[in-house]
Design an enzyme around this catalytic site. Structure first.
Site, short mmCIF file in Angstrom:
data_model
loop_
_atom_site.label_atom_id
_atom_site.label_comp_id
_atom_site.label_asym_id
_atom_site.label_seq_id
_atom_site.Cartn_x
_atom_site.Cartn_y
_atom_site.Cartn_z
N GLU A 32 21.79 12.44 28.97
CA GLU A 32 20.66 13.14 28.32
C GLU A 32 20.99 14.62 28.39
O GLU A 32 20.93 15.22 29.47
CB GLU A 32 19.36 12.86 29.07
CG GLU A 32 18.95 11.41 29.10
CD GLU A 32 18.45 10.91 27.75
OE1 GLU A 32 18.16 11.74 26.87
OE2 GLU A 32 18.39 9.69 27.58
N CYS B 54 14.66 20.66 27.64
CA CYS B 54 15.77 20.24 26.77
C CYS B 54 15.33 20.11 25.32
O CYS B 54 16.07 20.41 24.40
CB CYS B 54 16.34 18.93 27.27
SG CYS B 54 15.09 17.66 27.47
#
Ligand code: NAD
Length: 508
Positions: A268, A302
């Protein structure tokens, strides 16, 4: 109020386990210091003060944890526990997180800096994530297949085994949870490495697991740097899977390390996500989420909507209002109930963000607001004012690279095709949003966006039930939802011969 709150939290840290005054690691069910005696100071980013000294592990500590986990998986009671027993333990853990919510959220605010209203959300979400996967553990996951007689064929899902898990500092408790919850529900054992800057809430979580008598070696928390502990986990031949959340550059190195034994891998990674606003959007809603998209958690997210892509006919009115609102964001200590945006995680990271602000200026982008450190009572912390750059061009570094701070870059478009082209014009593909009242247009744009997590007329909501992950260089695989569970399982095909006779293929 602020001082009282902070000293209350420092009081709470005194409840963390200590060995010789040092916050230790959790390996094989026991608290221990680094084999070589290494330590690291952990800071409060709101004022730079040292809040704890923690053990700083090395590759040797990682290897000891891997051995403990290997033994727990291969020989321990975990493998023979039923899914219902594992689920019961995880439900209890979720309840324990709820019962300790105030303490956990204050630990993360103290260690990460984000406002209490954000850490409260994180802790509630963490409990719910354990609950979601506890529920999933007992649901049927296999399939049966209608193959030619006399065979009966079906599949079962089995744990992958020993999982190395490496997480960043931006959501300390929640990122650890996203890794541990599905892995444990599926019957794996874990060695988790928190970010070296924010290990404290994960240590508190391990205490809760110890109190609930999770079997020794099933969850190991190793503290230390990425280049040593993280690398040792990613490269170990005794680790069956590595799951990583962090920067794209680090992800590349972990992927390389994982080739030693071709371990399973989930990544990720970073993003530079577009938030596309059409002229027909609900104005106040689009303003509100454009701000939330980039300035929540001081942009250290993110999936941050770090590129605002706005239709030219709306641009001037939109930017006037956005800048007016951005300048009003109350930046400060996360313990102050008035605070809406906290500090940057560390002095080093603040310098990195400031480097991008300097690059934006040098490349000729127009700074509409922010760009500076905050002084006065905030001078000792790592604060940067909410920053907006307009007048950008697609090739600028501030448009292409992940800044991971409170810096919004604005791009302008004239038509739908141009909006989509700009949205997709980076190496990343994590997330994206679109604001318009034309629902058909919203769907057309979202379907063409090369991103794994998308929002229409909102930005940022994240659900334990739905898959999370990126296209392109934003990652490999998905966390959360059933996808996140499947990523911690192997699929075994079982073929049963219902006609138990020799096949006669070879003559006698
Ligand atoms: P980072 O990559 O520097 O560090 C993340 C973790 O990896 C830390 O625990 C670190 O110690 C470890 N690490 C560093 N080098 C390593 C190596 N060579 N081998 C093994 N482990 C190593 O990232 P960061 O600065 O802590 O976090 C910010 C990044 O994380 C951003 O790029 C952000 O986009 C990303 N992120 C992604 C998601 C997502 O779900 N896609 C979520 C949160 C953060």
């Amino acid at each position: 109020m602020q001082t009282t709150e902070r000293s209350a939290a420092e009081q709470i840290l005194r409840n963390l386990p200590r060995v010789n005054g040092i916050v230790p690691m959790f390996v094989n069910g026991a608290w221990q210091l680094a084999a070589d005696g290494g330590t690291r100071e952990v800071h409060n980013p709101a004022n730079g003060r040292v809040i704890a000294t923690v053990a700083e592990g090395s590759a040797a500590d990682a290897q000891a944890a891997v051995s403990a986990a290997r033994k727990a998986f291969d020989e321990g009671p975990w493998g023979s526990m039923s899914a219902a027993e594992r689920a019961a333990l995880l439900f209890k853990l979720a309840d324990a997180i709820d019962a300790n919510r105030d303490e956990l959220m204050r630990i993360d605010t103290l260690n990460n800096g984000k406002p209490l209203r954000e850490t409260e959300y994180d802790v509630i979400d963490a409990a719910n994530c354990f609950r979601y996967y506890a529920g999933l553990a007992t649901k049927p996951h296999g399939q049966t297949f209608d193959v030619p007689a006399p065979s009966q064929t079906f599949t079962v899902r089995e744990p992958i085994g020993v999982c190395g898990q490496i997480v960043p500092w931006n959501y300390p408790l929640l990122m650890a949870t996203w890794k541990l919850a599905p892995a444990l529900a599926a019957g794996n054992v874990c060695i988790l490495k928190p970010a070296e800057l924010t290990p404290l809430s994960t240590i508190r979580l391990a205490m809760l697991m110890q109190e609930l008598e999770f079997p020794a070696g099933v969850v190991n928390i190793v503290l230390g740097a990425g280049a040593t502990v993280g690398h040792a986990l990613a490269a170990s031949e005794l680790v069956d899977k590595i799951a990583f959340t962090g920067g794209t550059k680090t992800g590349r190195s972990i992927m390389h390390d994982a080739t030693t034994n071709l371990k399973k891998i989930s990544l990720e990674l970073g993003g530079k996500s577009p938030n596309v606003v059409f002229a027909d959007a609900d104005f106040d809603t689009a303003i509100d989420y454009a701000l939330f998209g980039i300035f929540a958690n001081a942009g250290q997210v993110c999936s941050a909507g770090s590129r605002l892509i706005v239709e030219r006919s709306l641009h001037d009115r939109f930017m006037d209002r956005l800048v007016e609102r951005a300048q009003k964001i109350r930046v400060g200590d996360g313990f102050d109930p008035q605070t809406e945006m906290g500090p940057i995680i560390s002095p080093v990271h603040r310098e990195r963000v400031e480097g991008y602000i300097a690059a934006g200026r040098d490349e000729g982008a127009q700074l509409l607001c922010g760009g500076d450190r905050l002084g006065g009572p905030l001078a000792e912390g790592n604060f940067i004012a909410p920053t907006v750059f307009d007048g950008t061009s697609p090739s600028m570094r501030i448009v292409q690279e992940e800044i991971f701070g409170p810096v919004l870059v604005v791009q302008t478009f004239d038509n739908e095709a141009e909006a989509i082209a700009l949205a997709n014009d980076t190496i990343y593909g994590l997330a994206g949003g679109v604001f318009t009242q034309d629902i058909a247009k919203a769907h057309r744009v979202i379907r063409k966006m090369r991103a794994g997590i998308t929002w229409i007329n909102t930005y940022h909501p994240t659900y334990n039930e739905a898959p999370w992950g990126g296209y392109k260089q934003s990652g490999i695989g998905r966390e959360l939802g059933t996808y996140g569970y499947d990523a911690y399982t192997e699929v075994k095909q079982i073929n049963v011969n219902l006609d138990v006779e020799p096949s006669g293929w070879f003559s006698e």
